[in-house]
Design a protein around this motif. Structure first.
Motif, mmCIF file in Angstrom:
data_model
loop_
_atom_site.group_PDB
_atom_site.id
_atom_site.type_symbol
_atom_site.label_atom_id
_atom_site.label_comp_id
_atom_site.label_asym_id
_atom_site.label_seq_id
_atom_site.Cartn_x
_atom_site.Cartn_y
_atom_site.Cartn_z
ATOM 1 N N GLU A 91 67.111 17.442 39.242
ATOM 2 C CA GLU A 91 66.842 16.697 38.146
ATOM 3 C C GLU A 91 66.015 15.366 38.716
ATOM 4 O O GLU A 91 65.235 14.751 37.757
ATOM 5 C CB GLU A 91 68.212 16.230 37.678
ATOM 6 C CG GLU A 91 68.843 17.188 36.935
ATOM 7 C CD GLU A 91 70.673 17.043 36.662
ATOM 8 O OE1 GLU A 91 70.984 15.747 36.823
ATOM 9 O OE2 GLU A 91 70.964 17.844 36.015
ATOM 10 N N ILE A 92 66.204 15.004 39.779
ATOM 11 C CA ILE A 92 65.713 13.748 40.288
ATOM 12 C C ILE A 92 63.956 14.087 40.349
ATOM 13 O O ILE A 92 63.245 13.291 40.226
ATOM 14 C CB ILE A 92 66.176 13.633 41.788
ATOM 15 C CG1 ILE A 92 67.664 12.810 41.889
ATOM 16 C CG2 ILE A 92 65.238 12.596 42.679
ATOM 17 C CD1 ILE A 92 68.481 12.807 43.281
ATOM 18 N N PHE A 97 58.587 13.387 38.693
ATOM 19 C CA PHE A 97 57.464 14.251 38.092
ATOM 20 C C PHE A 97 56.946 13.697 36.681
ATOM 21 O O PHE A 97 55.873 13.435 36.419
ATOM 22 C CB PHE A 97 57.535 15.697 38.146
ATOM 23 C CG PHE A 97 56.772 16.535 37.958
ATOM 24 C CD1 PHE A 97 55.339 16.838 38.895
ATOM 25 C CD2 PHE A 97 56.386 17.121 36.766
ATOM 26 C CE1 PHE A 97 54.386 17.495 38.516
ATOM 27 C CE2 PHE A 97 55.392 17.986 36.247
ATOM 28 C CZ PHE A 97 54.236 18.104 37.421
ATOM 29 N N ASP A 98 58.212 13.686 35.942
ATOM 30 C CA ASP A 98 57.642 13.001 34.529
ATOM 31 C C ASP A 98 56.889 11.825 34.467
ATOM 32 O O ASP A 98 56.314 11.633 33.619
ATOM 33 C CB ASP A 98 58.903 13.295 33.717
ATOM 34 C CG ASP A 98 59.375 14.778 33.177
ATOM 35 O OD1 ASP A 98 58.627 15.430 33.454
ATOM 36 O OD2 ASP A 98 60.453 15.052 32.725
ATOM 37 N N GLY A 99 57.215 10.894 35.388
ATOM 38 C CA GLY A 99 56.736 9.703 35.466
ATOM 39 C C GLY A 99 55.285 9.506 36.066
ATOM 40 O O GLY A 99 54.662 8.596 35.894
ATOM 41 N N LYS A 105 50.245 14.706 38.586
ATOM 42 C CA LYS A 105 51.046 15.948 38.542
ATOM 43 C C LYS A 105 50.273 17.143 38.930
ATOM 44 O O LYS A 105 50.736 18.032 39.750
ATOM 45 C CB LYS A 105 51.408 16.343 37.107
ATOM 46 C CG LYS A 105 52.391 15.191 36.632
ATOM 47 C CD LYS A 105 52.790 15.576 35.144
ATOM 48 C CE LYS A 105 53.531 14.490 34.679
ATOM 49 N NZ LYS A 105 54.072 14.721 33.087
ATOM 50 N N ASP A 106 49.026 17.355 38.787
ATOM 51 C CA ASP A 106 48.260 18.543 39.204
ATOM 52 C C ASP A 106 47.989 18.487 40.666
ATOM 53 O O ASP A 106 48.191 19.531 41.240
ATOM 54 C CB ASP A 106 46.857 18.710 38.336
ATOM 55 C CG ASP A 106 46.928 18.935 36.871
ATOM 56 O OD1 ASP A 106 47.910 19.349 36.477
ATOM 57 O OD2 ASP A 106 45.958 18.507 36.186
#
Length: 135
Positions: A91-92, A97-99, A105-106
């Protein structure tokens, strides 16, 4: 089928579904030696087999965020093949990653895959070294 065989079969299911079929990944998740985990997966009657005791059941269920009793066949409605159970670390990582922007991200995925490949290579080399020393 006794409770130890049921536990062994459920552990195989965890290995195959959540650890890409790899004993080394399973061992890492439960913080045990690969040889120990391999022996827990041995069929009944095989020399050096390790039964999965109650304290180890708790370790495994905690490591994979499974409900108590899952390894013993309780909570049978939970199918880990269909539902990946996320740990707090997952979850962390997902939140972080979503931020990130897509370009980062790539880059992160590429770097993480490279790091994983290096660790796998190192583990394979160490295993080969141990096997050579044993023979």
């Amino acid at each position: 089928m006794d409770k130890y065989e049921k536990r062994r079969l459920r552990l195989i299911e965890i290995k195959d579904s959540l650890c890409r079929g790899k004993v080394v990944d399973l061992a890492r998740r439960i913080d045990r030696e690969q040889s120990y985990v391999s022996r827990m997966l041995y069929p009944e009657g095989k020399k050096w087999k390790k039964r999965i005791a109650d304290d180890m059941v708790e370790v495994i269920e905690t490591a994979f965020n499974l409900p108590r009793g899952w390894l013993d066949g309780l909570n049978a409605g939970i199918d880990i093949k269909k539902e990946r159970v996320l740990t707090k670390q997952h979850e962390i990582l997902l939140d972080l990653f979503d931020g990130l922007p897509k370009s980062r991200k790539d880059k992160f995925i590429k770097e993480l895959a490279e790091e994983k490949a290096e660790v796998d290579k190192l583990l394979a080399e160490m295993l080969e070294l141990r096997q050579n020393q044993a023979s």
